[in-house]
Each structure stands twice: as C-alpha cells, then as structure tokens.
Enzyme design. Sequence first.
Site, PDB file in Angstrom:
ATOM      1  N   ARG A  58      51.461  43.088 -49.784  1.00  0.00           N
ATOM      2  CA  ARG A  58      52.681  43.813 -49.439  1.00  0.00           C
ATOM      3  C   ARG A  58      53.445  44.344 -50.635  1.00  0.00           C
ATOM      4  O   ARG A  58      53.893  45.498 -50.655  1.00  0.00           O
ATOM      5  CB  ARG A  58      53.637  42.936 -48.608  1.00  0.00           C
ATOM      6  CG  ARG A  58      53.286  42.897 -47.145  1.00  0.00           C
ATOM      7  CD  ARG A  58      53.607  41.547 -46.586  1.00  0.00           C
ATOM      8  NE  ARG A  58      52.676  40.593 -47.154  1.00  0.00           N
ATOM      9  CZ  ARG A  58      51.521  40.252 -46.568  1.00  0.00           C
ATOM     10  NH1 ARG A  58      51.208  40.746 -45.410  1.00  0.00           N
ATOM     11  NH2 ARG A  58      50.693  39.402 -47.158  1.00  0.00           N
ATOM     12  N   THR A  59      53.634  43.499 -51.639  1.00  0.00           N
ATOM     13  CA  THR A  59      54.493  43.930 -52.744  1.00  0.00           C
ATOM     14  C   THR A  59      53.864  45.130 -53.461  1.00  0.00           C
ATOM     15  O   THR A  59      54.517  46.145 -53.681  1.00  0.00           O
ATOM     16  CB  THR A  59      54.752  42.758 -53.716  1.00  0.00           C
ATOM     17  OG1 THR A  59      55.299  41.678 -52.963  1.00  0.00           O
ATOM     18  CG2 THR A  59      55.735  43.160 -54.810  1.00  0.00           C
ATOM     19  N   LYS A  87      40.575  40.551 -71.904  1.00  0.00           N
ATOM     20  CA  LYS A  87      39.991  40.546 -73.255  1.00  0.00           C
ATOM     21  C   LYS A  87      40.887  39.807 -74.238  1.00  0.00           C
ATOM     22  O   LYS A  87      40.643  39.819 -75.440  1.00  0.00           O
ATOM     23  CB  LYS A  87      39.825  41.986 -73.745  1.00  0.00           C
ATOM     24  CG  LYS A  87      38.948  42.858 -72.881  1.00  0.00           C
ATOM     25  CD  LYS A  87      38.880  44.248 -73.524  1.00  0.00           C
ATOM     26  CE  LYS A  87      38.178  45.243 -72.629  1.00  0.00           C
ATOM     27  NZ  LYS A  87      38.332  46.614 -73.150  1.00  0.00           N
ATOM     28  N   ARG A 108      53.775  42.047 -61.340  1.00  0.00           N
ATOM     29  CA  ARG A 108      53.662  40.665 -60.853  1.00  0.00           C
ATOM     30  C   ARG A 108      52.777  39.899 -61.830  1.00  0.00           C
ATOM     31  O   ARG A 108      51.721  40.406 -62.229  1.00  0.00           O
ATOM     32  CB  ARG A 108      53.068  40.617 -59.448  1.00  0.00           C
ATOM     33  CG  ARG A 108      52.665  39.199 -59.046  1.00  0.00           C
ATOM     34  CD  ARG A 108      52.278  39.101 -57.613  1.00  0.00           C
ATOM     35  NE  ARG A 108      53.448  39.282 -56.746  1.00  0.00           N
ATOM     36  CZ  ARG A 108      53.392  39.158 -55.417  1.00  0.00           C
ATOM     37  NH1 ARG A 108      52.256  38.887 -54.823  1.00  0.00           N
ATOM     38  NH2 ARG A 108      54.485  39.323 -54.700  1.00  0.00           N
ATOM     39  N   HIS A 136      61.743  36.678 -57.434  1.00  0.00           N
ATOM     40  CA  HIS A 136      61.115  37.795 -56.726  1.00  0.00           C
ATOM     41  C   HIS A 136      62.257  38.638 -56.150  1.00  0.00           C
ATOM     42  O   HIS A 136      62.463  38.702 -54.944  1.00  0.00           O
ATOM     43  CB  HIS A 136      60.215  37.232 -55.620  1.00  0.00           C
ATOM     44  CG  HIS A 136      59.229  38.202 -55.037  1.00  0.00           C
ATOM     45  ND1 HIS A 136      59.269  39.559 -55.268  1.00  0.00           N
ATOM     46  CD2 HIS A 136      58.165  37.989 -54.205  1.00  0.00           C
ATOM     47  CE1 HIS A 136      58.284  40.138 -54.607  1.00  0.00           C
ATOM     48  NE2 HIS A 136      57.595  39.213 -53.970  1.00  0.00           N
TER      49      HIS A 136
HETATM   50  C1  NCD Z   1      55.449  36.151 -51.426  1.00  0.00           C
HETATM   51  C2  NCD Z   1      55.151  35.995 -52.889  1.00  0.00           C
HETATM   52  O1  NCD Z   1      54.205  36.569 -53.408  1.00  0.00           O
HETATM   53  O2  NCD Z   1      55.926  35.302 -53.528  1.00  0.00           O
HETATM   54  N1  NCD Z   1      54.847  37.234 -50.819  1.00  0.00           N
HETATM   55  C3  NCD Z   1      55.393  38.483 -50.941  1.00  0.00           C
HETATM   56  O3  NCD Z   1      55.682  38.958 -52.007  1.00  0.00           O
HETATM   57  N2  NCD Z   1      55.627  39.150 -49.807  1.00  0.00           N
HETATM   58  C4  NCD Z   1      55.333  34.898 -50.663  1.00  0.00           C
HETATM   59  C5  NCD Z   1      54.067  34.109 -50.716  1.00  0.00           C
HETATM   60  O4  NCD Z   1      53.096  34.465 -51.363  1.00  0.00           O
HETATM   61  O5  NCD Z   1      54.038  33.067 -50.049  1.00  0.00           O
END
Ligand code: NCD
Length: 310
Positions: A58-59, A87, A108, A136
């Site tokens: 999703r992100t 690397k 991320r 997040h």
């Molecule tokens: C979450 C995350 O990656 O922290 N997911 C997200 O970004 N929608 C929650 C999770 O992974 O449980």
Amino acid sequence: MVDFKGMDILHGAQFTREELEHIMKVAADMRQRVEKERSLDVMKGYVLGALFFEPSTRTRLSFEAAMHRLGGSVVGFASAGTSSSAKGESLADTIRNVDRYVDVIAMRHPQIGSAQEAAEAAEAPVLNGGDGAGQHPTQALLDLFTVQSERGQVDGNTIALCGDLKYGRTVHAGVEVYKHYDCKLIFVAPDALRMPPEITARLREQGVTVEEMTDLEAALAESNVLYMTRIQKERFEDPAEYERLKGSYVLTRAMVERINPDLTVMHPLPRVDEIATDVDALPGAAYFRQAENGVYTRMALIGLVTGELS
Ligand code: NCD
C-alpha cells in the site's frame, strides 16, 4: 498560513493542529478532484523517488499512484536487494545520488532513524514511509483523514488501538496526531506488546486521556473507532515469542454486532488473522477505504512539500 514547501515528513509529532487540518483539507480536495478528473497535471515535470528497502504494498503503490495522479513521474526500487545497498553502499550515499535525480523522496527502511538520516543527506523533501519500528507519519495522516471521513469529525471520538503497540510504527505515529484532538485513547495489547511506556507517559503529561487494557471486548464497548494492527513478526528477535503472541486478538463480525454495531474498524493492513474476513461486509469496516485514502493524503503531501499545492 501554513507553508509546507521544502518540509520533510519524518515523525507524527512534527505537526501542529493547524497543519493537520490543512493537510486533511487538501486531501479532501484531492479526493474530489480525482473523482471528477481522474488525474491532474499539477506536478507535471516532477519526479518522485520511491525508495523501498523493506516490503510494502500500500505505501509504495499509493505513493506512486499519488504522483502519477498528480501528473508527475516515479523512479525507484521495491527491495533493498535490487539497489546498491546490496553492494554495501551507505544510505547517505544512495540518498545523495537519488537526490540529484528527483524532486521529492518517499522512503521505507528497516532502521529506526533512517528517514532522519536521509533527510540530512537530501536537499529534496523526504517523506518517511516507515523507519523500522519507529514512525510512519504519512500513514498517521491518512488514518486521521479516515477517522474524519468515517466519523464526520475527529474530536469527540474514543479510539482503541489494538495489537502490537510495541513494534507498530503506525500506532507510534498515530497517537502523535490524535493527541491534538479531543479524543480518548485506549491501548489494548498483551503485556509483552504494550505501547512503549515513555510514549504513554508523555501523552498523559500532554493532557491526553489514555487507558490501557488487555481485554479487547471491554475496549470495544467504550470505543467509536477500533484501530487493529498486525503482530510485527519481522521485529521479533525470538521467533518463539512471536509464536506465543500471534493470534492474541481476533476481531469477528459477531463481536462487533453484539458489542458495538456502530464501530468503525480500521487497520493499516496487511492483516494476518486479527480481523476475520466476515467483518469486511459490515458498514463500519473502513480498512479498504482507509487504504484508498492513502492516495489522496499522499497526493496532498507531495503537492504541499514541493510547493505546487498550498
Ligand atoms: C504497516 C507498516 O508497514 O508499518 N503497513 C502499512 O504501511 N500500511 C503496518 C504493518 O505492516 O503491519
């Protein structure tokens, strides 16, 4: 007047209430415009770098969809294994280079503090899409937007956050935005996965009403919104500890109907087994709408930090 141009989005605690309201206003505007026009051209010529060193559905895809719907384009990678970090390149060096290719960075990374490090290495604004078990913030903003959309307003709600409150970065960021509203927070977790005590103590010092419980049914009876989370398997040092704690909470349709049929159910997703699939058809099951809101909220953020939206 709130000015976001050049701002990094790193931590849920960085916002004022005025800024939160402004982001939600712009996100609502994005939703309306996408419904009408499908795609806009406000970010024409801009490039987003989507650097995902950790798994994401999703992100990453909603950041990419957001940039495309704004009329910009995207470069990036979806796993550390396909980038030069495999690397041995340092994060700072990767960022210094990507910074020369793009206008805004979404990242991320498994390390707490990595987004801050990236922001220091980059001139372009950095949007933290999750730094390990840390923060997040873009998720917190889309969650806030979802509470507002589902309940009509954020003030006045009792929000129960349930599951892995120790390692869950979405809840660590979420409480930092809810604290600006007149909301009661209920933390529901097994003892081993409680919200870090320093976060709970600080919220209380800041005047937020926080209750801690282990019983989900008791929390449901008191809440308008349930924010369910996945036990964060990848953060456990001891796999046996994960095996012991997985399945701690499972929300079922029967529970919602019996205890609180008006409940709004949210989840950042992915779910494992903490929300039974029979909940999905309830009118209050908001998690797929929540995921969609990620596109509008991230459109707002990309537009605001580049100064193309105000
Ligand atoms: C979450 C995350 O990656 O922290 N997911 C997200 O970004 N929608 C929650 C999770 O992974 O449980």
